[in-house]
Design a protein around this motif. Sequence first.
Motif, short mmCIF file in Angstrom:
data_model
loop_
_atom_site.label_atom_id
_atom_site.label_comp_id
_atom_site.label_asym_id
_atom_site.label_seq_id
_atom_site.Cartn_x
_atom_site.Cartn_y
_atom_site.Cartn_z
N PHE A 51 0.87 -1.18 0.00
CA PHE A 51 0.00 0.00 0.00
C PHE A 51 0.91 1.23 0.00
N ASN A 52 0.66 2.13 -0.94
CA ASN A 52 1.61 3.20 -1.21
C ASN A 52 1.18 4.50 -0.50
N PHE A 53 1.98 4.92 0.48
CA PHE A 53 1.69 6.14 1.25
C PHE A 53 2.59 7.30 0.82
N ILE A 54 3.24 7.15 -0.35
CA ILE A 54 4.12 8.22 -0.85
C ILE A 54 3.27 9.35 -1.43
N GLU A 55 3.64 10.57 -1.09
CA GLU A 55 2.84 11.70 -1.57
C GLU A 55 3.02 11.94 -3.06
N VAL A 79 15.27 -6.41 0.63
CA VAL A 79 15.70 -5.57 -0.49
C VAL A 79 14.78 -5.83 -1.69
N ILE A 80 14.48 -4.77 -2.43
CA ILE A 80 13.81 -4.93 -3.72
C ILE A 80 14.72 -4.33 -4.78
N LEU A 81 15.06 -5.11 -5.78
CA LEU A 81 15.83 -4.58 -6.92
C LEU A 81 14.83 -4.19 -7.99
N ARG A 92 11.43 6.04 -10.26
CA ARG A 92 11.66 5.76 -8.84
C ARG A 92 10.57 4.83 -8.33
N GLY A 93 10.25 3.82 -9.11
CA GLY A 93 9.30 2.81 -8.67
C GLY A 93 7.99 2.84 -9.41
N GLY A 94 7.45 1.63 -9.61
CA GLY A 94 6.12 1.52 -10.20
C GLY A 94 6.04 1.95 -11.65
N LEU A 96 12.74 -9.37 -6.82
CA LEU A 96 12.94 -8.81 -8.16
C LEU A 96 11.69 -8.01 -8.53
N ALA A 97 11.89 -6.79 -9.02
CA ALA A 97 10.75 -5.95 -9.44
C ALA A 97 11.10 -5.23 -10.73
N GLY A 98 10.11 -4.56 -11.29
CA GLY A 98 10.32 -3.74 -12.47
C GLY A 98 9.82 -4.41 -13.73
N ASP A 133 7.88 -8.93 -7.35
CA ASP A 133 7.06 -7.79 -6.93
C ASP A 133 6.48 -7.14 -8.19
N VAL A 134 5.20 -6.82 -8.17
CA VAL A 134 4.58 -6.25 -9.35
C VAL A 134 3.56 -5.19 -8.97
N ALA A 135 3.53 -4.13 -9.79
CA ALA A 135 2.47 -3.12 -9.65
C ALA A 135 1.77 -2.95 -11.00
O1 LIG Z 1 4.11 1.95 -7.58
C1 LIG Z 1 4.38 3.13 -7.56
O2 LIG Z 1 3.68 3.97 -8.15
C2 LIG Z 1 5.59 3.62 -6.81
C3 LIG Z 1 5.83 4.98 -6.74
C4 LIG Z 1 6.93 5.45 -6.07
C5 LIG Z 1 7.80 4.58 -5.45
C6 LIG Z 1 7.58 3.22 -5.50
C7 LIG Z 1 6.48 2.72 -6.18
N1 LIG Z 1 6.26 1.37 -6.29
C8 LIG Z 1 7.17 0.43 -5.71
C9 LIG Z 1 6.92 -1.01 -5.95
O3 LIG Z 1 7.22 -1.82 -5.06
C10 LIG Z 1 6.49 -1.53 -7.28
O4 LIG Z 1 5.78 -2.71 -7.12
C11 LIG Z 1 7.74 -1.83 -8.08
O5 LIG Z 1 8.37 -0.61 -8.32
C12 LIG Z 1 7.40 -2.51 -9.41
O6 LIG Z 1 6.59 -1.69 -10.17
P1 LIG Z 1 6.18 -2.12 -11.66
O7 LIG Z 1 7.37 -1.99 -12.52
O8 LIG Z 1 5.10 -1.15 -12.01
O9 LIG Z 1 5.66 -3.52 -11.58
#
Ligand SMILES: O=C(O)c1ccccc1NCC(=O)[C@H](O)[C@H](O)COP(=O)(O)O
Length: 218
Positions: free
Chosen positions: A32-36, A137-139, A147-149, A170-172, A192-194
């Motif tokens: 759950f993402n609490f980043i502003e 750790v998440i790579l 910077r993520g997601g 592993l993510a990304g 890890d997936v978003a």
């Molecule tokens: O998901 C976001 O929008 C996000 C924003 C800022 C920092 C981190 C964020 N997500 C972190 C995660 O753990 C995601 O699951 C990871 O980066 C993989 O994302 P994706 O490439 O979209 O599967």
Amino acid sequence: MASEDIQIKICGLRSANAAIVASDAGATHLGFNFIERVRRQVSPEDGAQIIADYMSGRKSLNRPHLVGLFRDQDSEFVNETARNAKLDYLQLCGDEDADYISKIDLPIIKMIFVKEASTKSSLTKIVDPLLDEGHGVILDSGVKSSRGGSGTSFNWALAEGIVDRPNVFLAGGLNPENVQSAIKQLSPWGVDVASGVETDGVKDPERIKAFISAARSA
Ligand SMILES: O=C(O)c1ccccc1NCC(=O)[C@H](O)[C@H](O)COP(=O)(O)O
């Protein structure tokens, strides 16, 4: 890591229903993402409510770890949000150092961004001390100033011999279509997936189930 034991984190959940789908399908971690000011942000109040609704609505006895994402936010705010939402882990996505981490009440998972200039050796030098301290750790992909997601993959060869260690995800850019290839190549401890389990930017129950099923049967 045998794929039936692999850790699976579904990240950026914004509804109790999506959390229930992920949990019932066998996810081990819910994020759950609490980043502003990020697209998948939930407020502290909404996040706590979503998690409470998830806890009362889940069908399976499976109880994934609840992970809250933060980035360089005030440590008191982070600890209070975590307490109210009953989180289990904090995922730190910014430039948090050892001093900051010492003020955090829960176990942490630190995001490490794989950049174009990264090498296996430079990544190992960052990852080793974190694992030695007992952190997760998440790579993730650090290309295009992400910077993520971002839904973007990095060069998986750089993660060989790193993501197969306990407590490393592993993510990304993972998705139901490529997660088996990633697992076959790297044997990660966790994935890890978003973005890859969303359709039009919203979590898609069918893609969540497909991702978990593909990861488990790799
Ligand atoms: O998901 C976001 O929008 C996000 C924003 C800022 C920092 C981190 C964020 N997500 C972190 C995660 O753990 C995601 O699951 C990871 O980066 C993989 O994302 P994706 O490439 O979209 O599967």
